[in-house]
Motif scaffolding. Structure first.
Motif, short mmCIF file in Angstrom:
data_model
loop_
_atom_site.label_atom_id
_atom_site.label_comp_id
_atom_site.label_asym_id
_atom_site.label_seq_id
_atom_site.Cartn_x
_atom_site.Cartn_y
_atom_site.Cartn_z
N ALA A 162 8.28 -8.85 -4.45
CA ALA A 162 9.66 -9.16 -4.84
C ALA A 162 10.26 -8.02 -5.64
CB ALA A 162 9.68 -10.44 -5.67
N GLU A 163 9.49 -7.45 -6.55
CA GLU A 163 10.00 -6.33 -7.34
C GLU A 163 10.37 -5.16 -6.44
OE1 GLU A 163 8.83 -3.32 -11.03
OE2 GLU A 163 7.31 -4.68 -10.23
N GLN A 164 9.53 -4.86 -5.44
CA GLN A 164 9.82 -3.76 -4.53
C GLN A 164 11.12 -3.99 -3.77
OE1 GLN A 164 6.32 -3.52 -2.07
NE2 GLN A 164 5.12 -2.43 -3.60
N VAL A 165 11.30 -5.22 -3.26
CA VAL A 165 12.51 -5.54 -2.50
C VAL A 165 13.74 -5.40 -3.38
CG1 VAL A 165 13.75 -7.46 -1.42
CG2 VAL A 165 11.37 -7.01 -0.81
N LEU A 166 13.67 -5.89 -4.60
CA LEU A 166 14.84 -5.87 -5.47
C LEU A 166 15.16 -4.46 -5.95
CD1 LEU A 166 14.10 -9.17 -7.36
CD2 LEU A 166 16.03 -8.75 -5.82
N ARG A 167 14.14 -3.67 -6.15
CA ARG A 167 14.40 -2.27 -6.52
C ARG A 167 15.01 -1.50 -5.34
NH1 ARG A 167 13.22 -1.33 -11.55
NH2 ARG A 167 11.47 -2.36 -12.60
N GLU A 168 14.57 -1.83 -4.12
CA GLU A 168 15.21 -1.23 -2.95
C GLU A 168 16.67 -1.66 -2.87
OE1 GLU A 168 14.69 -1.01 1.92
OE2 GLU A 168 13.45 -2.38 0.76
N ALA A 169 16.94 -2.91 -3.17
CA ALA A 169 18.32 -3.39 -3.15
C ALA A 169 19.17 -2.61 -4.14
CB ALA A 169 18.36 -4.89 -3.48
N LEU A 170 18.63 -2.36 -5.32
CA LEU A 170 19.40 -1.64 -6.33
C LEU A 170 19.52 -0.15 -6.02
CD1 LEU A 170 18.10 -3.48 -9.51
CD2 LEU A 170 20.39 -3.58 -8.52
N GLY A 185 14.32 -11.81 -13.58
CA GLY A 185 13.46 -12.98 -13.49
C GLY A 185 12.06 -12.62 -13.01
N VAL A 186 11.98 -11.70 -12.05
CA VAL A 186 10.68 -11.28 -11.53
C VAL A 186 9.88 -10.53 -12.59
CG1 VAL A 186 9.56 -9.74 -9.86
CG2 VAL A 186 11.42 -11.25 -9.12
N LEU A 187 10.55 -9.67 -13.34
CA LEU A 187 9.85 -8.91 -14.38
C LEU A 187 9.29 -9.85 -15.45
CD1 LEU A 187 12.34 -5.92 -14.76
CD2 LEU A 187 10.04 -5.85 -13.77
N ASP A 188 10.01 -10.92 -15.75
CA ASP A 188 9.49 -11.89 -16.71
C ASP A 188 8.26 -12.58 -16.14
OD1 ASP A 188 9.68 -13.30 -19.23
OD2 ASP A 188 10.30 -15.04 -18.07
N ILE A 189 8.29 -12.94 -14.85
CA ILE A 189 7.12 -13.53 -14.22
C ILE A 189 5.94 -12.58 -14.28
CG2 ILE A 189 6.18 -14.22 -11.97
CD1 ILE A 189 8.96 -15.36 -11.31
N LEU A 190 6.21 -11.29 -14.14
CA LEU A 190 5.15 -10.27 -14.17
C LEU A 190 4.74 -9.91 -15.59
CD1 LEU A 190 6.41 -7.97 -11.28
CD2 LEU A 190 4.35 -9.40 -11.27
N ASN A 191 5.18 -10.71 -16.55
CA ASN A 191 4.79 -10.53 -17.96
C ASN A 191 5.29 -9.19 -18.53
OD1 ASN A 191 3.19 -13.03 -18.12
ND2 ASN A 191 1.89 -12.00 -16.63
N ARG A 192 6.51 -8.86 -18.15
CA ARG A 192 7.18 -7.67 -18.69
C ARG A 192 8.53 -8.11 -19.26
NH1 ARG A 192 6.44 -4.64 -13.14
NH2 ARG A 192 8.01 -3.17 -13.90
N PRO A 193 8.49 -8.99 -20.26
CA PRO A 193 9.74 -9.61 -20.73
C PRO A 193 10.69 -8.63 -21.41
CG PRO A 193 7.91 -10.22 -22.17
CD PRO A 193 7.31 -9.52 -20.97
N GLN A 456 -4.42 -11.74 -10.05
CA GLN A 456 -3.67 -12.08 -8.83
C GLN A 456 -2.66 -13.19 -9.08
OE1 GLN A 456 -6.69 -13.00 -9.55
NE2 GLN A 456 -6.87 -15.19 -9.10
N ASP A 457 -2.68 -13.78 -10.25
CA ASP A 457 -1.80 -14.90 -10.58
C ASP A 457 -1.06 -14.57 -11.88
OD1 ASP A 457 -0.58 -17.24 -11.35
OD2 ASP A 457 -2.28 -18.53 -10.90
N PRO A 458 0.18 -14.05 -11.80
CA PRO A 458 0.88 -13.64 -13.03
C PRO A 458 1.09 -14.78 -14.01
CG PRO A 458 1.97 -12.75 -11.10
CD PRO A 458 0.94 -13.71 -10.60
N LEU A 459 1.32 -16.00 -13.51
CA LEU A 459 1.52 -17.12 -14.41
C LEU A 459 0.26 -17.37 -15.23
CD1 LEU A 459 3.20 -19.48 -15.47
CD2 LEU A 459 2.35 -20.85 -13.55
N ALA A 460 -0.90 -17.38 -14.54
CA ALA A 460 -2.16 -17.56 -15.26
C ALA A 460 -2.42 -16.40 -16.20
CB ALA A 460 -3.30 -17.71 -14.26
N THR A 461 -2.04 -15.21 -15.78
CA THR A 461 -2.23 -14.04 -16.64
C THR A 461 -1.40 -14.17 -17.91
OG1 THR A 461 -2.70 -12.58 -14.77
CG2 THR A 461 -1.95 -11.53 -16.80
#
Length: 599
Positions: A162-170, A185-193, A456-461
């Motif tokens: 998702a991050e790759q797609v959105l960065r391509e969009a930008l 929203g994706v960066l927050d999921i990836l624990n980069r708040p 492999q699971d950002p939420l669990a991470t």
């Protein structure tokens, strides 16, 4: 003399639509209208705002010449205007298959995005995903397709993609605030708040100050940093802008739940669930809120919807093909149970598989490999099957996920199966560990300071980052005299033992599975642990446990109590502030000192 197609084209080009239509009708009446003439007639009727007639004629043109791509594109335009998007999509797909790069590709992409949008709003992400992927492959000049695809990928468990797609969009569309908001929203999921916060503030400050979704994502990024009061104000601002914004309701409800404001969290969750697109996520959050509050009648029932948290995979593949056991009297039934989530959940709810067998069922339990030997030792009457072992549905009458059993048994706080111990170590393993443990002169205390990150699971991470600590944070324990510390820590955090702030006996190289850990832990006087699998193991062995719980503690530990009905000899020490272990470590140190003094 018959009219000609060329003459009709001349009239069409001159804008003489009525005359062109009459000429083409006459040509058709004479039986001289081929597919090209029918196509032109359909276009002419469309220009005259006679879409129903135009559609009939264009269908005839396509039937006469199926390769007539432009006729299909023109018919698709009419279908789309009349609301028949499915027919339009079918026609345009045919066009773009025959003529890659056809100008109708953009229209098809727009229709696919429009078809995907309500699926996304209804949290049916797995259905929306192929539509959005197709739209993006067709035409990258539809920025909303990229923005929506990125968000959908994050919801189906692919946040990195998702991050790759959105960065391509930008990169293609700098400043597209939809892509920027979704990327936050994706960066927050990836624990980069912190990155998420900066991006949201850029959207709000430079592009869309009234975009409620950007404010909502900003609130989520602040909450992930433990900035609770700021996050609450932001969520409330987002809801003031858009009162039915479901993500803002869910996020604010979760924040109230963390803070113990139960009435407020229930109100918000119910409001969100009453929206047309309340979604499975809200039901899951509401389930955890109710379980944590001790309302287990509602909580367990809602928790049955947890499978929706795995939108593209079956969380219980071993149960495929089996009807779900509905509850009731299990006597004489063959029931296959599958563990789920982490090792801690498997250990915690193992007692229910035994309860099922005690009530007369023949029970098979699909089990993660590290737990197989321990479970076989602890419950010889169960058939313990290593996870991913092929099973024949013909061997079983029903299947059931392990964490559904509390609901099937109608478990309440005062009726849970809490008899301890529920685990039995191997006597030979105990005998092997005993000389080393007996050689320790003081109070023998096992330590676990970190859980498993599950990268492999950002939420669990993210949860693990909040529940785990560094070994150095336990340095105050060094002040307690007469204690020998034994490491029970496995995984990457175990390397911290080399620089422990106190003498630490580390024999974990000799631990191969959880049965080995159980044998060692059974010989210890006490286990101090964060909320991870070893805490459940020690509790299930009926050993005293001092559990260090994060600020947003798990629902299983309930609210506002320092004990737990799950494990009679466990005490809880909760964070007072987000990510601050100071107070609970001080309390654990005092409790340890009292135990050592009274030994």
């Amino acid at each position: 003399m018959l009219p000609t197609l060329q003459a009709a084209r001349t009239l069409f080009a001159a804008g003489e639509m009525v005359a062109a239509a009459d000429m083409l009708a006459a040509l058709d009446a004479a039986g001289a209208a081929d597919a090209m003439a029918l196509h032109l007639w359909g276009m002419t009727l469309s220009q005259l705002d006679r879409p129903e007639e135009a559609a009939v004629v264009l269908e005839r043109a396509i039937a006469a010449a199926p390769s007539l791509s432009n006729a299909k594109a023109d018919l698709a335009e009419i279908c789309a205007k009349s609301g028949d998007d499915d027919r339009a999509i079918t026609l345009l797909r045919s066009v773009n298959e025959c003529v890659p790069g056809h100008t109708s590709g953009r229209k098809l992409a727009e229709l696919l995005v429009a078809k995907a949008l309500p699926l996304v709003e209804d949290a049916r992400y797995a259905e929306a995903l192929p539509l959005l992927q197709e739209a993006v492959q067709l035409n990258l000049t539809v920025p909303d397709a990229l923005a929506l695809l990125g968000m959908t990928l994050s919801r189906v468990g692919s946040p990195w993609q998702a991050e790759q797609v959105l960065r391509e969009a930008l990169w293609l569309y700098p400043g597209h605030f939809g892509s920027m908001t979704n990327l936050a929203g994706v960066l927050d999921i990836l624990n980069r708040p912190q990155e998420a916060e900066a991006l949201c503030r850029q959207v709000i400050g430079e592009h869309a100050p009234d975009l409620a979704a950007a404010w909502c994502n900003l609130g989520a990024a602040l909450r992930s940093q433990g900035r609770i009061e700021e996050a609450q104000a932001i969520f409330e601002k987002a809801l003031a802008m858009e009162p039915d914004l479901m993500p803002a309701m869910a996020n604010l409800g979760t924040l109230h739940s963390i803070e113990g404001r139960v009435d407020a969290s229930v109100t918000l969750y119910k409001r969100a669930l009453n929206l047309p697109h309340g979604g499975p996520l809200v039901r899951f959050l509401y389930a955890c809120d109710r379980l944590k509050a001790g309302d287990w009648e509602t909580g367990w029932q809602l928790y049955e919807g947890r499978a929706s948290q795995f939108p593209t995979t079956n969380p219980w593949p071993g149960l495929a093909g089996l009807p779900s056991w509905p509850g009731g009297d299990p006597r004489g039934l063959r029931i296959l149970v599958e563990t789920e989530q982490g090792l801690g959940d498997s250990l915690h709810f193992f007692r229910y598989a035994q309860l099922l067998a005690d009530r007369g069922a023949t029970v098979g339990l699909l089990t993660p490999p590290p737990l197989v030997r321990l479970f076989r030792l602890s419950a010889p009457g169960l058939s313990i099957i290593p996870a991913e072992t092929p099973t024949d549905p013909a061997d079983w009458d029903f299947g059931v996920p392990l964490l559904s059993l509390p609901h099937r048994f109608g478990t309440r706080i005062d009726t849970m199966p809490a008899a301890m111990p529920c685990f039995r170590p191997d006597p030979a393993d105990v005998a092997a560990w005993k000389p080393r443990v007996d050689a320790l002169p003081g109070l023998k205390v096992g330590l676990v300071w970190a859980g498993g990150a599950r990268p492999q699971d950002p939420l669990a991470t993210g949860i693990d980052q909040r529940r785990s600590m560094t070994l150095s944070a336990l340095a105050p324990l060094a002040s307690v005299k007469g204690v020998d510390f034994v490491s029970l820590q496995k995984g990457p955090p175990a390397v911290q033992g080399a620089e422990a702030p106190f003498p630490l006996h580390d024999w974990t190289e000799d631990i191969g599975d959880m049965a080995d850990t159980a044998a060692l832990a059974s010989l210890l006087d006490l286990v101090i642990a964060v909320d991870t699998s070893v805490a459940h193991l020690a509790g299930g062995l009926d050993r005293p446990v001092l559990l260090l719980s994060r600020y947003d503690g798990c629902w299983r530990w309930l609210r506002d109590r320092d004990d737990t009905p799950w494990y009679p000899r466990m005490r809880l020490f909760r964070q007072r502030r987000w990510a601050d272990w100071t107070a609970p470590v001080e309390e654990v140190t005092a409790a340890l000192a009292a135990l050592a003094e009274n030994r």
